[in-house]
Design a protein around this motif. Structure first.
Motif, PDB file in Angstrom:
ATOM      1  N   ASN A  60      -7.164  -1.787   6.254  1.00  0.00           N
ATOM      2  CA  ASN A  60      -7.341  -0.348   6.307  1.00  0.00           C
ATOM      3  C   ASN A  60      -8.061   0.053   7.594  1.00  0.00           C
ATOM      4  OD1 ASN A  60      -6.286  -0.194   3.615  1.00  0.00           O
ATOM      5  ND2 ASN A  60      -8.288  -0.897   2.888  1.00  0.00           N
ATOM      6  N   TYR A  80      -6.801   5.678   7.064  1.00  0.00           N
ATOM      7  CA  TYR A  80      -5.418   5.202   6.913  1.00  0.00           C
ATOM      8  C   TYR A  80      -5.466   3.971   6.014  1.00  0.00           C
ATOM      9  CZ  TYR A  80      -0.871   3.156   7.994  1.00  0.00           C
ATOM     10  OH  TYR A  80       0.385   2.611   7.896  1.00  0.00           O
ATOM     11  N   PRO A  82      -2.874   1.876   4.031  1.00  0.00           N
ATOM     12  CA  PRO A  82      -1.435   1.659   3.784  1.00  0.00           C
ATOM     13  C   PRO A  82      -1.106   1.295   2.345  1.00  0.00           C
ATOM     14  CG  PRO A  82      -2.357  -0.107   5.146  1.00  0.00           C
ATOM     15  CD  PRO A  82      -3.399   0.961   5.067  1.00  0.00           C
ATOM     16  N   ASN A  84      -2.006   2.669  -0.246  1.00  0.00           N
ATOM     17  CA  ASN A  84      -1.902   3.845  -1.114  1.00  0.00           C
ATOM     18  C   ASN A  84      -0.471   4.122  -1.557  1.00  0.00           C
ATOM     19  OD1 ASN A  84      -4.629   4.187  -0.889  1.00  0.00           O
ATOM     20  ND2 ASN A  84      -4.536   6.078   0.307  1.00  0.00           N
ATOM     21  N   ASP A  85       0.499   3.610  -0.796  1.00  0.00           N
ATOM     22  CA  ASP A  85       1.903   3.786  -1.188  1.00  0.00           C
ATOM     23  C   ASP A  85       2.154   3.293  -2.603  1.00  0.00           C
ATOM     24  OD1 ASP A  85       2.572   4.928   1.177  1.00  0.00           O
ATOM     25  OD2 ASP A  85       3.502   3.153   2.049  1.00  0.00           O
ATOM     26  N   LYS A  86       1.491   2.209  -2.964  1.00  0.00           N
ATOM     27  CA  LYS A  86       1.698   1.621  -4.287  1.00  0.00           C
ATOM     28  C   LYS A  86       1.184   2.524  -5.399  1.00  0.00           C
ATOM     29  CE  LYS A  86       1.272  -3.047  -2.372  1.00  0.00           C
ATOM     30  NZ  LYS A  86       0.469  -4.290  -2.327  1.00  0.00           N
ATOM     31  N   ALA A  88       1.379   5.850  -5.048  1.00  0.00           N
ATOM     32  CA  ALA A  88       2.094   7.119  -4.843  1.00  0.00           C
ATOM     33  C   ALA A  88       1.167   8.215  -4.341  1.00  0.00           C
ATOM     34  CB  ALA A  88       2.796   7.549  -6.125  1.00  0.00           C
ATOM     35  N   PRO A  90      -0.818   9.641  -0.506  1.00  0.00           N
ATOM     36  CA  PRO A  90      -0.660   9.509   0.945  1.00  0.00           C
ATOM     37  C   PRO A  90      -1.538   8.413   1.535  1.00  0.00           C
ATOM     38  CG  PRO A  90      -0.838  11.816   0.333  1.00  0.00           C
ATOM     39  CD  PRO A  90      -1.158  11.027  -0.899  1.00  0.00           C
ATOM     40  N   ARG A  91      -1.016   7.769   2.557  1.00  0.00           N
ATOM     41  CA  ARG A  91      -1.778   6.730   3.263  1.00  0.00           C
ATOM     42  C   ARG A  91      -2.886   7.334   4.123  1.00  0.00           C
ATOM     43  NH1 ARG A  91       3.197   3.751   6.064  1.00  0.00           N
ATOM     44  NH2 ARG A  91       3.899   5.926   6.077  1.00  0.00           N
ATOM     45  N   GLY A 145       8.604  10.752   9.578  1.00  0.00           N
ATOM     46  CA  GLY A 145       7.536  10.678   8.590  1.00  0.00           C
ATOM     47  C   GLY A 145       7.052  12.042   8.148  1.00  0.00           C
ATOM     48  N   ARG A 146       6.037  12.031   7.315  1.00  0.00           N
ATOM     49  CA  ARG A 146       5.490  13.267   6.746  1.00  0.00           C
ATOM     50  C   ARG A 146       5.012  14.226   7.834  1.00  0.00           C
ATOM     51  NH1 ARG A 146       0.032  14.398   4.886  1.00  0.00           N
ATOM     52  NH2 ARG A 146      -0.017  15.977   3.221  1.00  0.00           N
TER      53      ARG A 146
END
Length: 324
Positions: A60, A80, A82, A84-86, A88, A90-91, A145-146
């Motif tokens: 992180n 940041y 990453p 956090n995707d798991k 659902a 935001p990263r 991306g977002r």
């Protein structure tokens, strides 16, 4: 510009305000973000932004950006995560802390993940509005991306965009992004190959995590404006250095841009702060044929003015008798 621009709220000094993500996301909009961005860039000519601190926690990453201007004093923590995707979620996230300018005590904490996306896009819109040709009508966005979606929305508010080209590493992501752009803006948008999309553009926006140039400098036509939004750390790079000999270069903070921003790859090139253009101290676009490049590395005064604006709107919502 007076200190009153920076007054955030009328809360007592011993009662810090806490605004969580759900509340700040409901308060933010593009107009508020753009006005806060303008205040921040003007404040950059009289305020202070301190060197960015980069931290790591295993895989992180987080950054601390601090600054002061008038009555605004504080720090933004950008994270940041990453993984956090798991879950659902935001990263990326953003938390802004304002201190009392009189006592140094905590005045407010604003969780601003969604608002930060608006804030970053507002810097792009401000640069486009200041530097791009008034008749610019073709936008190419590199990145799916977002954040790229916020960039497109912001740019289409300040220029008469008629066509959007989308460049992405994955064709399916580019198609999905193009559909989303049309849904958001009503404009025709389509995936495109990098060279043709860049060559056709009046405005190019890059919003990636790239560490190598995304296109060839020779593909950029005279009169194009480029906003590079992705570089915010050592080693990041979206633009070809060969472009800089043909272009006029603008940024948020020259020292920061040349350290962690896109212009860390520009050598000794002359960099003009956007704030100096806004306050009339420097020239922006000189002719329709100029190539202009804006690098946004992101600076603390953007976050502090954004937090102040959100706090004012929060106070007006919760204490309307004080804000007729």
């Amino acid at each position: 510009m007076t200190d009153t621009v920076f007054r955030a709220t009328r809360q007592p000094a011993d009662a810090p305000v806490l605004i969580l993500e759900s509340e700040s996301a409901s308060l933010i909009d593009a107009d508020l973000a753009l006005q806060a961005a303008r205040e921040a860039f003007l404040a950059s000519t009289i305020g202070t932004a301190f060197p960015v601190v980069i931290g790591h926690a295993s895989a992180n990453r987080f950054t601390l950006k601090s600054g002061s201007a008038g009555d605004l004093v504080g720090v933004k923590i950008g994270s940041y995560w990453p993984g956090n995707d798991k879950m659902a979620i935001p990263r990326h996230n953003s938390t802004i802390m304002l201190l009392s300018p009189e006592t140094g005590r905590l005045a407010a904490v604003v969780e601003a993940g969604t608002a930060n996306a608006y804030r970053t896009a507002a810097a792009d819109a401000l640069a486009v509005d200041t530097l791009a040709r008034p008749d610019a009508h073709t936008l190419t966005v590199i990145g799916t991306g977002r954040q790229a979606r916020y960039e497109v929305r912001a740019v289409t508010r300040v220029r008469p965009i008629q066509q959007v080209f989308v460049v992405g590493r994955r064709p399916d992501a580019a198609r999905e992004f193009a559909r989303a752009v049309t849904t958001d803006t009503g404009l025709p948008a389509e995936p495109a190959e990098t060279r043709s999309a860049v060559a056709a553009a009046d405005i190019v926006v890059t919003a990636t995590t790239a560490r190598h140039p995304l296109f060839d400098a020779a593909w950029i036509a005279p009169g194009t404006h480029i906003s590079a939004m992705g570089a915010d750390g050592p080693g990041k790079q979206e633009l070809p250095p060969e472009l800089y000999n043909r272009a006029r270069l603008f940024c948020d903070l020259p020292d920061q841009s040349s350290t962690i921003g896109e212009f860390q790859h520009a050598g000794t090139a002359d960099l003009t702060p956007l704030g100096a253009v806004l306050n009339g101290a420097a020239e922006g676009r000189r002719s329709p044929h100029d190539i202009t490049v804006f690098d946004s590395s992101g600076f603390a005064l953007q976050d502090l003015t954004l937090a102040a604006a959100l706090l004012r709107r929060y106070a007006a919502t919760h204490n309307p008798q004080e804000y007729p």
